[in-house]
Design a protein around this motif. Structure first.
Motif, short mmCIF file in Angstrom:
data_model
loop_
_atom_site.label_atom_id
_atom_site.label_comp_id
_atom_site.label_asym_id
_atom_site.label_seq_id
_atom_site.Cartn_x
_atom_site.Cartn_y
_atom_site.Cartn_z
N THR A 115 -1.28 3.71 -6.33
CA THR A 115 -2.20 4.84 -6.21
C THR A 115 -3.22 4.84 -7.35
O THR A 115 -4.42 4.99 -7.13
CB THR A 115 -1.42 6.18 -6.23
N VAL A 145 5.06 -0.65 2.63
CA VAL A 145 4.85 0.58 1.87
C VAL A 145 6.13 0.87 1.10
O VAL A 145 7.11 1.34 1.68
CB VAL A 145 4.50 1.77 2.81
N SER A 191 -11.24 -6.32 6.60
CA SER A 191 -10.28 -5.62 5.73
C SER A 191 -10.62 -5.83 4.26
O SER A 191 -10.21 -5.05 3.41
CB SER A 191 -8.87 -6.15 5.98
N GLY A 236 -5.72 2.07 -6.92
CA GLY A 236 -6.69 2.34 -5.85
C GLY A 236 -7.04 1.12 -5.02
O GLY A 236 -8.11 1.08 -4.39
N THR A 283 -6.08 0.15 7.79
CA THR A 283 -7.40 -0.41 7.48
C THR A 283 -7.30 -1.92 7.24
O THR A 283 -8.31 -2.62 7.19
CB THR A 283 -8.04 0.25 6.24
N VAL A 327 0.86 -1.18 0.00
CA VAL A 327 0.00 0.00 0.00
C VAL A 327 0.90 1.23 0.00
O VAL A 327 2.13 1.11 0.05
CB VAL A 327 -0.96 0.01 1.22
N THR A 328 0.28 2.44 -0.05
CA THR A 328 1.14 3.63 -0.16
C THR A 328 1.25 4.44 1.12
O THR A 328 2.01 5.40 1.17
CB THR A 328 0.64 4.57 -1.28
N SER A 329 0.48 4.09 2.17
CA SER A 329 0.57 4.89 3.39
C SER A 329 0.24 4.06 4.62
O SER A 329 -0.42 3.02 4.53
CB SER A 329 -0.41 6.07 3.32
N PRO A 389 -5.16 -2.34 -2.53
CA PRO A 389 -3.91 -2.93 -2.03
C PRO A 389 -3.41 -4.00 -3.00
O PRO A 389 -4.22 -4.75 -3.56
CB PRO A 389 -4.34 -3.56 -0.69
N ALA A 443 -1.81 5.06 6.89
CA ALA A 443 -3.26 5.17 7.08
C ALA A 443 -3.99 4.05 6.34
O ALA A 443 -4.90 3.41 6.89
CB ALA A 443 -3.75 6.53 6.59
N GLU A 444 -3.54 3.79 5.13
CA GLU A 444 -4.15 2.72 4.34
C GLU A 444 -3.85 1.35 4.99
O GLU A 444 -4.72 0.49 5.08
CB GLU A 444 -3.55 2.78 2.94
#
Ligand code: TXA
Ligand code: MG
Length: 324
Positions: free
Chosen positions: A130, A119, A102, A133, A72, A64-66, A135, A68-69
């Motif tokens: 990104t 990441v 998830s 959109g 989840t 994933v890119t962050s 994972p 925060a992501e």
């Protein structure tokens, strides 16, 4: 066989669409090239195992890119957050408890209650994830038993005919896989040494990393004590379900017994069966029966890994042997 594509906004968008639609995209990261698929789509994830020709299901890393992501998808305690903040984006993979709901396919973590997350810092990997959109599940983009690829040409040589798109980002800078740390027990565990220095991790954690013997890394997840194994016994190669059993069918083979019946793939499609395997076993197990009977699964292609997992699930477990 697809020629490696040079990077433009158009090829990134094309690759992102391919991932969303269930395809396989090989892409560069700062460590090695990854073989990516939509981590939410069990069939797409099954295609990874098919392409790599692995006789077993090994859990995969979700990209994933962050943070925060990532939060989840997995549960971050304070230590996990500290490491993520210190080293992401970068060559660190964290193995953490899966977050309920998830949406990740069960096959991504080969039925384990944990998931490996990373990441990446590579701009092409980041742009791709990104744009997609979603994972992205990705092991190293090599055939099973070969070394990890650090150039698009290596991927083409190993997997050329089996992947939909290869993005050519030039040679990888690290050329060594990510370091893997598990934060699922009391002591943080170094599961794999890699591009991120152990000392840097220990410094950030302010504590030494325990190490697992090489053999304990889940090359064969079914062997791990922590691995999900059904409470019920499994009866394999069952022609039909006996009374009192629940039946896990494949193809035309349907259960005739009473109670719950599920079919791994009515069409007899091994890709679909692999995608359903872990969640269906879990579902049938919660019915609380003593025996799950399982229809014969063909031995070719993905059937090899499916049968391997079923045999492991059917083998007597230490707890059972002890109590008998
Ligand atoms: O640098 C990398 O990490 C590359 C790039 C593409 O990101 N990926 C990579 O993936 O090396 P792979 O699949 O070749 O190695 C992942 C390792 C495997 O040894 C697997 O057993 C372990 O991570 N792993 C994945 N999920 C796990 C889990 N839930 N628990 C324990 N180990 C896990
Ligand atoms: Mg690998």
């Amino acid at each position: 066989m697809p020629d490696p594509l040079t990077i433009t906004p158009e090829t990134i968008e094309r690759a992102a669409r391919c991932l969303r639609e269930g395809g396989l995209v090989a892409f560069p990261t700062e460590t090695v090239y990854g073989l990516g698929a939509n981590a939410l789509d069990g069939r797409a994830v099954a295609r990874i195992f098919e392409a790599k020709g692995r006789p077993r299901f090994n859990p995969l890393i979700v990209h994933v890119t962050s943070l925060a992501e990532a939060e989840t998808l997995a549960f971050f305690d304070e230590r996990a957050r500290k490491l993520a903040k210190a080293f992401w984006p970068g060559p660190l993979t964290l193995v953490l408890p899966r977050e309920a709901g998830s949406g990740l396919s069960d096959l991504v973590s080969a039925g384990l209650p944990t998931v490996a997350i990373r990441v990446p810092s590579h701009p092409i990997a980041r742009d791709l994830i990104t744009a997609a959109g979603i994972p992205v599940a990705a092991p190293s983009a090599n055939l099973s038993g070969r070394v990890s690829p650090t150039q698009a040409a290596h991927v083409a040589a190993d997997l050329g005919g089996k992947v939909d798109i290869i993005l050519d980002g030039g040679p990888c800078t690290a050329g060594l896989e990510s370091t893997i740390v598990a934060l699922t027990a009391d002591a943080p565990l170094l599961l794999r040494t890699g591009a991120l220095d152990r000392a840097a991790l220990e410094n950030a954690l302010n504590q030494p990393l325990a190490e697992k013997p090489q053999s304990a890394i889940p090359q064969a997840p079914g062997m791990l004590a922590s691995h999900y194994a059904p409470r019920a016994r499994l009866r394999l190669n069952a022609e039909t379900g006996a009374p009192g059993e629940v039946f896990l069918g494949f193809g035309a083979r349907e259960g005739t017994g009473r109670g719950t019946t599920l079919n791994l793939s009515e069409r007899g499609d091994l890709l679909e069966a692999a995608a359903n395997l872990f969640s269906f076993l879990r579902e049938l197990d919660t019915a609380g029966v003593e025996t799950i009977s399982v229809a014969p699964i063909p031995a070719h292609g993905l059937g090899e890994a499916i049968n391997d997992r079923l045999r492991r699930a059917a083998a007597p477990r230490p707890e059972q042997t002890r109590s008998e």
